[in-house]
Enzyme design. Structure first.
Site, PDB file in Angstrom:
ATOM      1  N   GLN A   1     -97.242  63.202   6.799  1.00 25.77           N
ATOM      2  CA  GLN A   1     -97.317  63.733   8.174  1.00 25.77           C
ATOM      3  C   GLN A   1     -98.172  62.859   9.080  1.00 25.77           C
ATOM      4  O   GLN A   1     -98.280  63.139  10.269  1.00 25.77           O
ATOM      5  CB  GLN A   1     -97.897  65.152   8.152  1.00 25.77           C
ATOM      6  CG  GLN A   1     -97.030  66.169   7.467  1.00 25.77           C
ATOM      7  CD  GLN A   1     -95.702  66.397   8.185  1.00 25.77           C
ATOM      8  OE1 GLN A   1     -95.580  66.161   9.378  1.00 25.77           O
ATOM      9  NE2 GLN A   1     -94.712  66.855   7.451  1.00 25.77           N
TER      10      GLN A   1
ATOM     11  N   ASP B   1    -101.775  61.329   0.863  1.00 21.74           N
ATOM     12  CA  ASP B   1    -100.411  61.741   1.166  1.00 21.74           C
ATOM     13  C   ASP B   1    -100.249  61.593   2.675  1.00 21.74           C
ATOM     14  O   ASP B   1    -100.724  62.421   3.456  1.00 21.74           O
ATOM     15  CB  ASP B   1    -100.221  63.201   0.719  1.00 21.74           C
ATOM     16  CG  ASP B   1     -98.924  63.808   1.235  1.00 21.74           C
ATOM     17  OD1 ASP B   1     -98.220  63.139   2.003  1.00 21.74           O
ATOM     18  OD2 ASP B   1     -98.638  64.952   0.861  1.00 21.74           O
TER      19      ASP B   1
ATOM     20  N   HIS C   1     -99.450  69.995   0.390  1.00 21.28           N
ATOM     21  CA  HIS C   1     -98.014  70.250   0.189  1.00 21.28           C
ATOM     22  C   HIS C   1     -97.761  70.330  -1.324  1.00 21.28           C
ATOM     23  O   HIS C   1     -98.483  69.698  -2.096  1.00 21.28           O
ATOM     24  CB  HIS C   1     -97.262  69.061   0.797  1.00 21.28           C
ATOM     25  CG  HIS C   1     -95.774  69.165   0.824  1.00 21.28           C
ATOM     26  ND1 HIS C   1     -94.987  68.960  -0.290  1.00 21.28           N
ATOM     27  CD2 HIS C   1     -94.917  69.439   1.834  1.00 21.28           C
ATOM     28  CE1 HIS C   1     -93.713  69.090   0.044  1.00 21.28           C
ATOM     29  NE2 HIS C   1     -93.637  69.388   1.318  1.00 21.28           N
TER      30      HIS C   1
ATOM     31  N   LYS D   1     -89.745  61.020   7.966  1.00 18.07           N
ATOM     32  CA  LYS D   1     -90.704  61.637   8.901  1.00 18.07           C
ATOM     33  C   LYS D   1     -91.079  60.639   9.998  1.00 18.07           C
ATOM     34  O   LYS D   1     -91.785  60.972  10.934  1.00 18.07           O
ATOM     35  CB  LYS D   1     -91.992  62.046   8.174  1.00 18.07           C
ATOM     36  CG  LYS D   1     -91.798  62.769   6.878  1.00 18.07           C
ATOM     37  CD  LYS D   1     -91.801  64.260   7.034  1.00 18.07           C
ATOM     38  CE  LYS D   1     -91.866  64.901   5.663  1.00 18.07           C
ATOM     39  NZ  LYS D   1     -91.477  66.298   5.698  1.00 18.07           N
TER      40      LYS D   1
ATOM     41  N   CYS E   1     -93.509  74.571   2.045  1.00 16.16           N
ATOM     42  CA  CYS E   1     -93.899  73.923   0.777  1.00 16.16           C
ATOM     43  C   CYS E   1     -95.411  73.862   0.656  1.00 16.16           C
ATOM     44  O   CYS E   1     -95.975  72.873   0.146  1.00 16.16           O
ATOM     45  CB  CYS E   1     -93.298  72.525   0.644  1.00 16.16           C
ATOM     46  SG  CYS E   1     -91.527  72.547   0.511  1.00 16.16           S
TER      47      CYS E   1
HETATM   48  N1  PMP Z   1     -96.433  65.806   1.780  1.00 14.88           N
HETATM   49  C1  PMP Z   1     -96.396  66.323   3.004  1.00 14.88           C
HETATM   50  C2  PMP Z   1     -97.681  66.554   3.744  1.00 14.88           C
HETATM   51  C3  PMP Z   1     -95.172  66.626   3.599  1.00 14.88           C
HETATM   52  O1  PMP Z   1     -95.128  67.148   4.822  1.00 14.88           O
HETATM   53  C4  PMP Z   1     -93.977  66.390   2.868  1.00 14.88           C
HETATM   54  C5  PMP Z   1     -92.625  66.752   3.447  1.00 14.88           C
HETATM   55  N2  PMP Z   1     -92.565  68.007   4.027  1.00 14.88           N
HETATM   56  C6  PMP Z   1     -94.077  65.830   1.599  1.00 14.88           C
HETATM   57  C7  PMP Z   1     -95.322  65.547   1.081  1.00 14.88           C
HETATM   58  C8  PMP Z   1     -92.872  65.538   0.774  1.00 14.88           C
HETATM   59  O2  PMP Z   1     -92.087  64.568   1.397  1.00 14.88           O
HETATM   60  P1  PMP Z   1     -90.630  64.240   0.856  1.00 14.88           P
HETATM   61  O3  PMP Z   1     -89.916  65.540   0.741  1.00 14.88           O
HETATM   62  O4  PMP Z   1     -90.051  63.344   1.914  1.00 14.88           O
HETATM   63  O5  PMP Z   1     -90.795  63.548  -0.445  1.00 14.88           O
END
Ligand code: PMP
Length: 413
Positions: A210, A207, A130, A233, A371
């Site tokens: 997910q 990270d 991401h 999430k 993203c």
């Molecule tokens: N890493 C991953 C794998 C994600 O799916 C996301 C959110 N789509 C993020 C980081 C970023 O999370 P946040 O926007 O809640 O900071």
């Protein structure tokens, strides 16, 4: 309980009743929410915990001697202990409350990587990250002169493990990897990667944005040094998340942001800093968010994370089988081990148009690059449509998705 019997025992209809938002109609159709990878919905238990806190306990934390401030402090620090248990961290000193995964990774980038890394040092990520696990490292590279390396993925959306291992060397200082890919659903063998990274002397950040809704996370058994995730999430509130860091590392890291609460003493000449974890929590935190997050952890564990995961695997298998039969539909991301994410394209129909048509049928999916632009570039597509499943989704939701895709095919013929 075996995965099969856990899935059979799981009553998604009953779970669904815990989520009032799912009872509504969208465009005159019952809402079919298939966008949990972007943000999960909140059960009543979370909404009520936040309401209870706001109604009876709210004040600022840590600084007050009065009853409400003490109640708020107890609730906030209680949530920290809840998060510690959720991750099986050794100590609450290792649990830093942040806004979410993005802030957690930026904290590590700026406080851990930036002061220590320089020319010749490398940070290793993978091709399925991401943006939140790419851009903060690019910024550190620009600031410190270190280099960003990227382990490639293959056409199934799996990290090429051999190539990743080949990129590890004594120059590698940090390996930052998604536990589960948001764009493709790939479950990454992070424990194996952490072992290899450590044997080269590199540290490991996972990270977990997910991963946490779909799998029990034990930071000690995973062997990671940092673990980041977002409350929203995990069926919790937005604006709250957790950075886990090994105490010895956090202890050595300088504060990232300065301000109230993170200090011990302040004079105009010099300030001294608070102990862990407050050293990293400048300013008034998201107190009700932490309370809601703790309630979300209680809720998920009351369902049983394994039972939820087994249920989602069943839905994923059903949906995969159904979508594979649709002419012109291509599933993007076919890793052997996947979490409840199904990315796809439909020939002749831009994903955004597909998302709009599905919305008119009450079916909420996400469309775009998720993203993860480098993932889209790798597959040479601008975007995908992505259906993602949570504990409240049912087989009927999968059938509604398939029916809505049938409508879209009629439109785009
Ligand atoms: N890493 C991953 C794998 C994600 O799916 C996301 C959110 N789509 C993020 C980081 C970023 O999370 P946040 O926007 O809640 O900071």
């Amino acid at each position: 309980m075996s995965a099969v019997s856990a899935a059979a025992a799981f009553d998604a209809e009953r779970v669904r009743a815990d989520f009032p938002i799912l009872g509504q109609q969208v465009n005159g159709r019952p809402l079919v929410y298939l966008d949990s990878a972007a943000s999960g919905q909140r059960p009543l238990a979370v909404l009520r915990a936040v309401e209870r806190y706001e109604t009876h306990c709210h004040s600022n934390v840590h600084r007050g001697v009065h009853a409400l401030s003490q109640a708020a402090t107890e609730a906030f620090e209680g949530a920290r202990e809840r998060a510690r248990r959720f991750l099986n961290a050794r100590s609450t000193r290792e649990i830093v409350f942040v806004r979410g995964t993005t802030e957690a990774i930026n904290l590590v980038a700026q406080s851990f990587a930036r002061p220590r890394l320089g020319p010749g040092d490398e940070i290793l990520i993978t091709g399925l990250e991401h943006h939140a696990n790419i851009v903060p490292w690019q910024m550190v590279c620009a600031q410190s002169g270190c280099t960003l390396k990227v382990a490639p993925i293959d056409r199934r959306g799996e990290v090429e493990l051999d190539r990743l291992l080949g990129l590890l060397s004594a120059r590698t200082r940090l390996v930052a990897v998604a536990h589960v890919s948001n764009a493709l659903g790939t479950i990454v063998p992070v424990k194996r990667i952490a072992e290899a990274a450590h044997s080269c002397g590199a540290l490991v950040l996972l990270d977990g944005a997910q991963a946490v809704p779909h799998t029990a996370v034990d930071v000690r058994s995973l062997g990671c040094d940092f673990y980041a995730f977002s409350g929203h999430k995990l069926y919790g509130p937005t604006g709250i998340g957790v950075l886990y860091g090994r105490e010895e590392l956090l202890e050595e890291m300088p504060p990232w942001q300065g301000g109230g609460d993170m200090i011990r003493t302040v004079t105009f000449e010099k300030s001294t800093y608070n102990e862990l974890p407050w050293k990293f929590e400048a300013g008034t935190p998201n107190i009700s968010g932490a309370v809601g997050l703790a309630a979300a952890m209680d809720y998920l564990e009351s369902l049983g994370i394994e039972a939820v995961a087994a249920h989602e695997r069943r839905l994923l298998a059903l949906a995969t089988g159904e979508l594979e039969r649709i002419p012109g539909l291509e599933i993007i991301g076919t890793a052997t081990h996947k979490a409840a994410v199904l990315s796809f394209t439909l020939r002749g129909c831009h994903p955004h148009d597909l998302g709009t048509i599905l919305d008119t049928e009450g079916v909420a999916i996400r469309t775009g690059h998720h993203c993860a632009m480098p993932v889209m570039s790798f597959f040479d597509i601008p975007a995908t449509a992505r259906a993602s499943f949570g504990c409240y989704n049912t087989e009927a939701d999968v059938h509604a998705l398939v029916a809505a895709l049938g409508k879209a095919r009629e439109v785009f013929g």
